[in-house]
Design an enzyme around this catalytic site. Structure first.
Site, PDB file in Angstrom:
ATOM      1  N   ARG A 194      13.222  89.727 -23.393  1.00  0.00           N
ATOM      2  CA  ARG A 194      13.959  89.405 -22.184  1.00  0.00           C
ATOM      3  C   ARG A 194      14.018  90.564 -21.194  1.00  0.00           C
ATOM      4  O   ARG A 194      13.657  90.426 -20.019  1.00  0.00           O
ATOM      5  CB  ARG A 194      15.407  88.992 -22.539  1.00  0.00           C
ATOM      6  CG  ARG A 194      15.541  87.587 -23.057  1.00  0.00           C
ATOM      7  CD  ARG A 194      16.655  87.514 -24.086  1.00  0.00           C
ATOM      8  NE  ARG A 194      16.170  88.158 -25.274  1.00  0.00           N
ATOM      9  CZ  ARG A 194      15.554  87.506 -26.270  1.00  0.00           C
ATOM     10  NH1 ARG A 194      15.463  86.220 -26.225  1.00  0.00           N
ATOM     11  NH2 ARG A 194      15.060  88.149 -27.293  1.00  0.00           N
ATOM     12  N   THR A 195      14.493  91.719 -21.653  1.00  0.00           N
ATOM     13  CA  THR A 195      14.803  92.794 -20.707  1.00  0.00           C
ATOM     14  C   THR A 195      13.538  93.326 -20.027  1.00  0.00           C
ATOM     15  O   THR A 195      13.515  93.510 -18.806  1.00  0.00           O
ATOM     16  CB  THR A 195      15.530  93.943 -21.447  1.00  0.00           C
ATOM     17  OG1 THR A 195      16.577  93.370 -22.223  1.00  0.00           O
ATOM     18  CG2 THR A 195      16.094  94.940 -20.482  1.00  0.00           C
ATOM     19  N   HIS A 210      23.926  98.801 -22.884  1.00  0.00           N
ATOM     20  CA  HIS A 210      22.874  97.965 -22.295  1.00  0.00           C
ATOM     21  C   HIS A 210      23.490  97.423 -20.994  1.00  0.00           C
ATOM     22  O   HIS A 210      23.890  96.271 -20.916  1.00  0.00           O
ATOM     23  CB  HIS A 210      22.525  96.840 -23.272  1.00  0.00           C
ATOM     24  CG  HIS A 210      21.283  96.069 -22.953  1.00  0.00           C
ATOM     25  ND1 HIS A 210      20.632  96.140 -21.735  1.00  0.00           N
ATOM     26  CD2 HIS A 210      20.578  95.183 -23.692  1.00  0.00           C
ATOM     27  CE1 HIS A 210      19.577  95.342 -21.747  1.00  0.00           C
ATOM     28  NE2 HIS A 210      19.520  94.759 -22.923  1.00  0.00           N
ATOM     29  N   LYS A 254       0.630 110.100 -30.332  1.00  0.00           N
ATOM     30  CA  LYS A 254      -0.163 111.307 -30.633  1.00  0.00           C
ATOM     31  C   LYS A 254       0.717 112.543 -30.705  1.00  0.00           C
ATOM     32  O   LYS A 254       0.220 113.664 -30.735  1.00  0.00           O
ATOM     33  CB  LYS A 254      -1.218 111.519 -29.555  1.00  0.00           C
ATOM     34  CG  LYS A 254      -2.191 110.364 -29.402  1.00  0.00           C
ATOM     35  CD  LYS A 254      -3.168 110.701 -28.275  1.00  0.00           C
ATOM     36  CE  LYS A 254      -3.846 109.471 -27.732  1.00  0.00           C
ATOM     37  NZ  LYS A 254      -4.454 109.714 -26.414  1.00  0.00           N
TER      38      LYS A 254
HETATM   39  N1   CP Z   1      19.103  90.832 -24.691  1.00  0.00           N
HETATM   40  C1   CP Z   1      18.067  91.668 -24.914  1.00  0.00           C
HETATM   41  O1   CP Z   1      18.163  92.879 -24.692  1.00  0.00           O
HETATM   42  O2   CP Z   1      16.919  91.059 -25.358  1.00  0.00           O
HETATM   43  P1   CP Z   1      15.524  91.816 -25.586  1.00  0.00           P
HETATM   44  O3   CP Z   1      15.703  92.728 -26.776  1.00  0.00           O
HETATM   45  O4   CP Z   1      14.516  90.720 -25.841  1.00  0.00           O
HETATM   46  O5   CP Z   1      15.219  92.604 -24.353  1.00  0.00           O
END
Ligand code: CP
Length: 312
Positions: free
Chosen positions: A64-65, A142, A92
Site C-alpha cells: 500500500r504505502t 507511520h 553489497k
Molecule cells: N499499511 C501499510 O503500511 O501497508 P504496507 O505495509 O503494504 O505499506
C-alpha cells in the site's frame, strides 16, 4: 487550493505526528479532501508538481504505502523512482547514510523511506538536503497512515473530536498504533487500546491512550474499532501462545463488535491476517472501511507531497 495553504505548513520533513500541530493535521486533511477528486477523473493527473523528483527508498516490504506514494506523486506530475533494499547496493555492504547521500547527489526533492530501524528517517535529515517522509520506521511511527486513518474517520463521522476509537492487538510493535494514538488524541478523540499483556508496552498511556484489560472494555460503545496486524517480524520471541488463541481473545468478530456503537466503523491498516485479528466477514462487510483507507492514502500522500514541496 491556494499557495497560502502551502505556506501554512511549516515542515520540511514528515517524521512523526508528534511534530504536527492540530492545525497542521487539519490542513493536511482539508488539502487531501480537495485533492481526492483528482483520482476520480478519467485523466488522473494535474501539473502541480511537474519538475519535482520523489524517490521511494524501501528497506521493508510494502504494497500500500510504496504504491500509494508513487501514484500520489505521479498524479501530481512529479517524477518518481523506486529503490528497494533487495536490489540496491545495500546488499553489497553500502551503509544507509552512504546510500542516502548518493541518492541526494542526484537532486531529489523528497525521499520517502521505510526502514526496520526506528529513527532512520530522522537520521537521514542530518545527512541530506532533500525533504524526508517517514513511510514507517520500525515500531516507532507511520505518520501518513495515521493521517489517512484520520481522514477516513472524518469522512464517515464528520468529526474526530469526541469520538471513541478502540485499537486492538499488537500495540507494542505497531507504528500504526503509535501514530494513531498521537493523531486521534491530538484531534480530540478518546483512544482505548487492548491486546495481550505481552503486546501492550509500558508507558503507552503517556501517549494519551487508555489501556483496557479486556477487548470488551475497549470496544464498548466505540465509534471506531481498529484491528492491528500481529507483527511477527518485530517479535524476538513468541509473545502470544498461538495465533488460534490470539484470534479467540483478541480477534475482532461479530460477537465482539456487538459491544460497539451500531454505526461503528471497522478499520485495519493492512495487510490483514484474515481470521486472526479480524473475521473475514467483517473485513468484507458493510461496516468495513478498509479499502477506503487505501483510497484515502493516495489523497493524503498527494497532500503531503504538495504541502512539503510547496507546489503551486
Ligand atoms: N499499511 C501499510 O503500511 O501497508 P504496507 O505495509 O503494504 O505499506
Amino acid at each position: 487550493m491556494t499557495m497560502e495553504a502551502a505556506h501554512r505548513f511549516p515542515h520540511k520533513h514528515l517524521l512523526s505526528l508528534e511534530d504536527l500541530s492540530r492545525d497542521d493535521i487539519g490542513l493536511v486533511l482539508s488539502v487531501a479532501a480537495s485533492l481526492k477528486e483528482i483520482s476520480t477523473r478519467s485523466i488522473k493527473k494535474v501539473p502541480t508538481l511537474r519538475g519535482k523528483t520523489v524517490i521511494n527508498l524501501f528497506f521493508e516490504p510494502s504494497t500500500r504505502t510504496r504504491l500509494s506514494f508513487e501514484i500520489a506523486a505521479k498524479r501530481m506530475s512529479a517524477d518518481t523512482y523506486n529503490i528497494a533494499a533487495a536490489t540496491s547496493s545495500a546488499r553489497k555492504g553500502e551503509s544507509l547514510v552512504d546510500t542516502a547521500r548518493n541518492l541526494a547527489a542526484m537532486a531529489p526533492d523528497v525521499i520517502v523511506i521505510r526502514h526496520a530501524c526506528s529513527g532512520t528517517p530522522q537520521l537521514l535529515t542530518n545527512h541530506i538536503d532533500a525533504s524526508v517522509i517517514n513511510a514507517g520506521d520500525g515500531a516507532h511511527e507511520h505518520p501518513s497512515q495515521g493521517l489517512l486513518d484520520l481522514m477516513t474517520v472524518q469522512e464517515h463521522k464528520g468529526r474526530i473530536a469526541g469520538l471513541t476509537v478502540a485499537i486492538i492487538g499488537d500495540i507494542a510493535h505497531s507504528r500504526v498504533a503509535h501514530s494513531n494514538i498521537i493523531g486521534f488524541t491530538k484531534m480530540g478523540a478518546r483512544v482505548r487500546v487492548a491486546g495481550p499483556a505481552t503486546l501492550i508496552p509500558p508507558g503507552i498511556a503517556r501517549l494519551g491512550a487508555q489501556v483496557c484489560s479486556t477487548m470488551h472494555e475497549a470496544v464498548d460503545n466505540a465509534d471506531v474499532v481498529m484491528a492491528l496486524r500481529i507483527q511477527t517480524e518485530r517479535q524476538n520471541e513468541s509473545l502470544v501462545p498461538s495465533l488460534r488463541e490470539y484470534a479467540r481473545f483478541f480477534g475482532i468478530s461479530s460477537r465482539t463488535i456487538a459491544a460497539a456503537k451500531p454505526d461503528a466503523i471497522i478499520m485495519h491498516p493492512g495487510p490483514i491476517n484474515r481470521g486472526v485479528e479480524l473475521d473475514p466477514a467483517l473485513a468484507d462487510g458493510p461496516r468495513s472501511v478498509i479499502l477506503e483507507q487505501v483510497t484515502n492514502g493516495v489523497a493524503v500522500r498527494m497532500a503531503l507531497l504538495y504541502l512539503i514541496m510547496g507546489g503551486n
